[in-house]
Design an enzyme around this catalytic site. Sequence first.
Site, PDB file in Angstrom:
ATOM      1  N   GLU A  34       0.856  -1.191   0.000  1.00  0.00           N
ATOM      2  CA  GLU A  34       0.000   0.000   0.000  1.00  0.00           C
ATOM      3  C   GLU A  34       0.889   1.238   0.000  1.00  0.00           C
ATOM      4  OE1 GLU A  34      -3.404   0.764  -0.315  1.00  0.00           O
ATOM      5  OE2 GLU A  34      -2.409   2.709  -0.426  1.00  0.00           O
ATOM      6  N   GLY A  39      -7.031   0.749   3.257  1.00  0.00           N
ATOM      7  CA  GLY A  39      -8.479   0.793   3.021  1.00  0.00           C
ATOM      8  C   GLY A  39      -8.864   1.482   1.728  1.00  0.00           C
ATOM      9  N   GLY A  40      -7.919   2.226   1.118  1.00  0.00           N
ATOM     10  CA  GLY A  40      -8.161   2.795  -0.198  1.00  0.00           C
ATOM     11  C   GLY A  40      -9.233   3.866  -0.232  1.00  0.00           C
ATOM     12  N   THR A  41      -9.844   4.026  -1.394  1.00  0.00           N
ATOM     13  CA  THR A  41     -10.788   5.121  -1.647  1.00  0.00           C
ATOM     14  C   THR A  41     -12.009   5.051  -0.739  1.00  0.00           C
ATOM     15  OG1 THR A  41     -10.113   5.027  -3.961  1.00  0.00           O
ATOM     16  CG2 THR A  41     -12.105   6.269  -3.474  1.00  0.00           C
ATOM     17  N   CYS A  42     -12.642   3.904  -0.685  1.00  0.00           N
ATOM     18  CA  CYS A  42     -13.917   3.802   0.037  1.00  0.00           C
ATOM     19  C   CYS A  42     -13.745   4.258   1.483  1.00  0.00           C
ATOM     20  CB  CYS A  42     -14.426   2.369  -0.012  1.00  0.00           C
ATOM     21  SG  CYS A  42     -15.969   2.145   0.867  1.00  0.00           S
ATOM     22  N   HIS A 441     -45.112  -4.567   8.846  1.00  0.00           N
ATOM     23  CA  HIS A 441     -45.796  -3.268   8.842  1.00  0.00           C
ATOM     24  C   HIS A 441     -45.337  -2.452  10.052  1.00  0.00           C
ATOM     25  CE1 HIS A 441     -48.980  -0.296   8.506  1.00  0.00           C
ATOM     26  NE2 HIS A 441     -49.209  -0.451   9.807  1.00  0.00           N
TER      27      HIS A 441
HETATM   28  C1  LIG Z   1     -16.655  10.358  -3.107  1.00  0.00           C
HETATM   29  C2  LIG Z   1     -16.881   8.899  -3.379  1.00  0.00           C
HETATM   30  C3  LIG Z   1     -17.975   8.264  -2.814  1.00  0.00           C
HETATM   31  C4  LIG Z   1     -18.183   6.919  -3.044  1.00  0.00           C
HETATM   32  N1  LIG Z   1     -19.264   6.324  -2.487  1.00  0.00           N
HETATM   33  C5  LIG Z   1     -19.495   5.026  -2.719  1.00  0.00           C
HETATM   34  C6  LIG Z   1     -20.605   4.372  -2.127  1.00  0.00           C
HETATM   35  O1  LIG Z   1     -21.375   4.971  -1.395  1.00  0.00           O
HETATM   36  N2  LIG Z   1     -20.776   3.055  -2.379  1.00  0.00           N
HETATM   37  C7  LIG Z   1     -19.928   2.362  -3.187  1.00  0.00           C
HETATM   38  O2  LIG Z   1     -20.137   1.170  -3.388  1.00  0.00           O
HETATM   39  N3  LIG Z   1     -18.862   2.944  -3.769  1.00  0.00           N
HETATM   40  C8  LIG Z   1     -18.636   4.258  -3.543  1.00  0.00           C
HETATM   41  N4  LIG Z   1     -17.549   4.852  -4.107  1.00  0.00           N
HETATM   42  C9  LIG Z   1     -16.650   4.044  -4.974  1.00  0.00           C
HETATM   43  C10 LIG Z   1     -15.716   3.186  -4.127  1.00  0.00           C
HETATM   44  O3  LIG Z   1     -15.009   4.006  -3.220  1.00  0.00           O
HETATM   45  C11 LIG Z   1     -14.750   2.449  -5.035  1.00  0.00           C
HETATM   46  O4  LIG Z   1     -15.491   1.760  -6.009  1.00  0.00           O
HETATM   47  C12 LIG Z   1     -13.931   1.441  -4.256  1.00  0.00           C
HETATM   48  O5  LIG Z   1     -13.170   2.065  -3.263  1.00  0.00           O
HETATM   49  C13 LIG Z   1     -13.002   0.709  -5.221  1.00  0.00           C
HETATM   50  O6  LIG Z   1     -12.189  -0.112  -4.473  1.00  0.00           O
HETATM   51  P1  LIG Z   1     -10.868  -0.726  -5.097  1.00  0.00           P
HETATM   52  O7  LIG Z   1     -10.568  -1.872  -4.219  1.00  0.00           O
HETATM   53  O8  LIG Z   1     -11.021  -0.988  -6.524  1.00  0.00           O
HETATM   54  O9  LIG Z   1      -9.746   0.411  -5.003  1.00  0.00           O
HETATM   55  P2  LIG Z   1      -9.419   1.565  -3.984  1.00  0.00           P
HETATM   56  O10 LIG Z   1     -10.359   1.565  -2.839  1.00  0.00           O
HETATM   57  O11 LIG Z   1      -9.297   2.807  -4.769  1.00  0.00           O
HETATM   58  O12 LIG Z   1      -7.996   1.147  -3.399  1.00  0.00           O
HETATM   59  C14 LIG Z   1      -6.854   1.112  -4.178  1.00  0.00           C
HETATM   60  C15 LIG Z   1      -5.634   1.183  -3.281  1.00  0.00           C
HETATM   61  O13 LIG Z   1      -4.486   0.897  -4.041  1.00  0.00           O
HETATM   62  C16 LIG Z   1      -3.429   1.783  -3.642  1.00  0.00           C
HETATM   63  N5  LIG Z   1      -2.490   1.889  -4.756  1.00  0.00           N
HETATM   64  C17 LIG Z   1      -2.728   2.364  -6.006  1.00  0.00           C
HETATM   65  N6  LIG Z   1      -1.647   2.248  -6.773  1.00  0.00           N
HETATM   66  C18 LIG Z   1      -0.689   1.683  -6.012  1.00  0.00           C
HETATM   67  C19 LIG Z   1       0.672   1.315  -6.240  1.00  0.00           C
HETATM   68  N7  LIG Z   1       1.226   1.455  -7.444  1.00  0.00           N
HETATM   69  N8  LIG Z   1       1.365   0.786  -5.216  1.00  0.00           N
HETATM   70  C20 LIG Z   1       0.798   0.598  -4.006  1.00  0.00           C
HETATM   71  N9  LIG Z   1      -0.468   0.929  -3.727  1.00  0.00           N
HETATM   72  C21 LIG Z   1      -1.212   1.451  -4.726  1.00  0.00           C
HETATM   73  C22 LIG Z   1      -4.157   3.074  -3.338  1.00  0.00           C
HETATM   74  O14 LIG Z   1      -3.381   3.902  -2.499  1.00  0.00           O
HETATM   75  C23 LIG Z   1      -5.421   2.559  -2.667  1.00  0.00           C
HETATM   76  O15 LIG Z   1      -5.255   2.451  -1.285  1.00  0.00           O
HETATM   77  C24 LIG Z   1     -17.278   6.199  -3.863  1.00  0.00           C
HETATM   78  C25 LIG Z   1     -16.163   6.820  -4.417  1.00  0.00           C
HETATM   79  C26 LIG Z   1     -15.961   8.164  -4.173  1.00  0.00           C
HETATM   80  C27 LIG Z   1     -14.756   8.827  -4.777  1.00  0.00           C
END
Ligand SMILES: Cc1cc2nc3c(=O)[nH]c(=O)nc-3n(C[C@H](O)[C@H](O)[C@H](O)COP(=O)(O)OP(=O)(O)OC[C@H]3O[C@@H](n4cnc5c(N)ncnc54)[C@H](O)[C@@H]3O)c2cc1C
Length: 458
Positions: A34, A39-42, A441
């Site tokens: 990482e 935990g990434g984007t979510c 209900h």
């Molecule tokens: C504002 C917003 C609201 C959202 N709300 C919802 C919702 O309510 N419900 C829903 O289902 N989805 C929602 N989403 C979408 C959801 O967040 C994403 O679909 C989900 O997080 C995708 O998960 P993922 O595992 O593909 O990647 P991500 O969660 O993006 O994780 C990818 C990880 O990889 C790491 N990484 C990337 N490149 C490298 C590298 N080269 N080396 C090491 N680490 C790396 C990143 O740092 C990141 O931690 C929302 C998105 C946003 C932006």
Amino acid sequence: MAENFDAIVIGTGQAGPALAVRLAGAGQRVAIIERKRFGGTCVNNGCIPTKTLIASARAAHVAREAARYGITINGAVDVDMPRVKARKDAIVAESTGNIESWLRGTTNITVVQGHARFTDRRSITVGERVLTAPQIFINTGGRPTVSAIGGMDQVPYLTSTRIMEVDRVPEHLIVIGGSYIGLEFAQMYRRFGSQVTVVEMAPRLIAREDEDVSAAVQAILEGEDIAIRTAAECLSVERCGTAIAVHVSCEREPRVVEGSHLLVAVGRLPNTHDLGLERAGVETDAKGYIVVDDTLATNVPGIYALGDVNGRGAFTHTAFNDYEIVAANLLDGDSRRVSDRFPVYALFTDPPLARAGMTKREAKASGRPTLVGRRAMARVGRARERGETQGFMEVLIDEETKRIVGAALLGIEVDESIHCIIDVMNAGAPYTAIRRAMHIHPTVSELIPTLLGELAPL
Ligand SMILES: Cc1cc2nc3c(=O)[nH]c(=O)nc-3n(C[C@H](O)[C@H](O)[C@H](O)COP(=O)(O)OP(=O)(O)OC[C@H]3O[C@@H](n4cnc5c(N)ncnc54)[C@H](O)[C@@H]3O)c2cc1C
């Protein structure tokens, strides 16, 4: 010296950690990498912080509406943004911390922090370290894009990531992008007290949905005094003193909208540009998404891509489902496929829009005889009791197979009640499985059997 593993997982988003733990539990030595926050984007910039902020915005909204319920609040309803943000930060910190300690505490997992790059189809570098494995799982997610708009390099702007650091209520927030992410922030900031304008290039909001759904969502937002400018063209931005001017038309007045802050929510790009994929020979499409088959395998044997990065979904639940598919095929001898699933998602405005399967437009295009059951939320007891009767529920049935093929529910609590529909669709059961069910209900869900008893041709 290279460090050798059985599997390498790149990214700790919504698929990677669960997969790493499953592989480790099966006795494999796993490295998970990482570069930012666990935990990434979510967890950090997406679902969890937005829904936490939406909860604060709703509290302000309900307080302002209190008189409608016979409740008097003696004094102003103030939004304390530093505290709103602190609440959000605490919930995010707990979630990201839990993922980190889960991974670090799992036997057979090595956590590596830094940016991962392929050097060949079996090797990854992270800084000075070289890791190798016969299996590599890419879960690198995506990032916001702003590319389509002229003048962006001249003005300060927010993205869905940068807005997470805002701890003041902007005077006038302009949101470019009238789709899922943009609309959630638009309503949230309106409820925090900002003036809000949504600028959308398409002729209507959330253009992927049916027209009546777009119109109903627009009416709900306009009902809260959010200004909406659709069919925006000649889009560009520039500084105008301390304000930001967004040019929304070359001909139609008003041609310019001025605001104090700008949020750009026009789409996301996959994080594949800086992974060294070319050195591994992993194929991507024109937009940079990794090309995968129905089991999420790439063109290179042993390399898989899960989550947003493969372009087969853009949600946390699709990323997690990707993990389940890969784990089932590799570890359980269970042949699961991406094509087994159908689209399900929600727009978390208040009230939310919950969707499953086809739209009416898609059902018509399929050429299949389709029935539709519809009920206005104004005819749902629970909604009337809550004083929140906006929206409707609509379910589509294939007349011949009796299967549910689509649903669009817009109204209070529908993000929960849609799951009875999703489960019956998944089970491949006829709609009568719900029609004959006894629901509790007074709930929103209790009217779903009722509307399925009032079907008409689409
Ligand atoms: C504002 C917003 C609201 C959202 N709300 C919802 C919702 O309510 N419900 C829903 O289902 N989805 C929602 N989403 C979408 C959801 O967040 C994403 O679909 C989900 O997080 C995708 O998960 P993922 O595992 O593909 O990647 P991500 O969660 O993006 O994780 C990818 C990880 O990889 C790491 N990484 C990337 N490149 C490298 C590298 N080269 N080396 C090491 N680490 C790396 C990143 O740092 C990141 O931690 C929302 C998105 C946003 C932006």
